[in-house]
Design an enzyme around this catalytic site. Structure first.
Site: not given
Ligand code: AMP
Ligand code: ZN
Length: 111
Positions: A6, A84, A92, A97
């Site tokens: 967000c 995911n 995570t 996304h």
């Molecule tokens: P997921 O594990 O499917 O929830 O993917 C979360 C993704 O967000 C991971 O690949 C992280 O590297 C990425 N991520 C987390 N924080 C950031 C950020 N500040 N900017 C860009 N990507 C991020």
């Molecule tokens: Zn959000």
């Protein structure tokens, strides 16, 4: 709400933005798992794909029509799209996304 995506969508946290419009934002993943690793997120805080509802129909169509455009723009003829939903799936960040991954031969493992 304390949600990193967000905040990125609102410009409150920096990111390498690749595309944005009134309903979605795309930016580079901070920890790329492939030579090209783009995240596409709705501006609306939807916690995961498990929370997609009928009311998101147009938004999902919009995201899925932008995905191949973004992939092509960033040099990908071949790519994978992943979302995911839930910790066991590897989620995570609890804001929906879509990962666009490509630029080399991807691992075949899906689960
Ligand atoms: P997921 O594990 O499917 O929830 O993917 C979360 C993704 O967000 C991971 O690949 C992280 O590297 C990425 N991520 C987390 N924080 C950031 C950020 N500040 N900017 C860009 N990507 C991020
Ligand atoms: Zn959000």
């Amino acid at each position: 709400m304390d949600c990193i995506f967000c905040k990125i969508a609102q410009g409150l946290v920096p990111s390498q933005k690749l595309y944005e419009d009134s309903s979605i934002v795309a930016f580079n993943d901070i920890n790329p798992a492939a030579p090209v690793h783009i995240l596409v997120v709705p501006r609306e805080h939807i916690p995961s794909a498990a929370a997609i509802r009928e009311g998101h129909y147009a938004l999902m169509g919009h995201i899925w029509t932008k995905i191949p455009v973004l992939a092509k723009k960033h040099g990908l003829e071949q790519f994978r799209v992943v979302t995911n939903a839930g910790q066991h799936a590897g989620q995570t960040v609890e804001h929906l996304h879509f990962h666009i991954l490509g630029g080399h031969k991807l691992n075949a493992a899906l689960g």
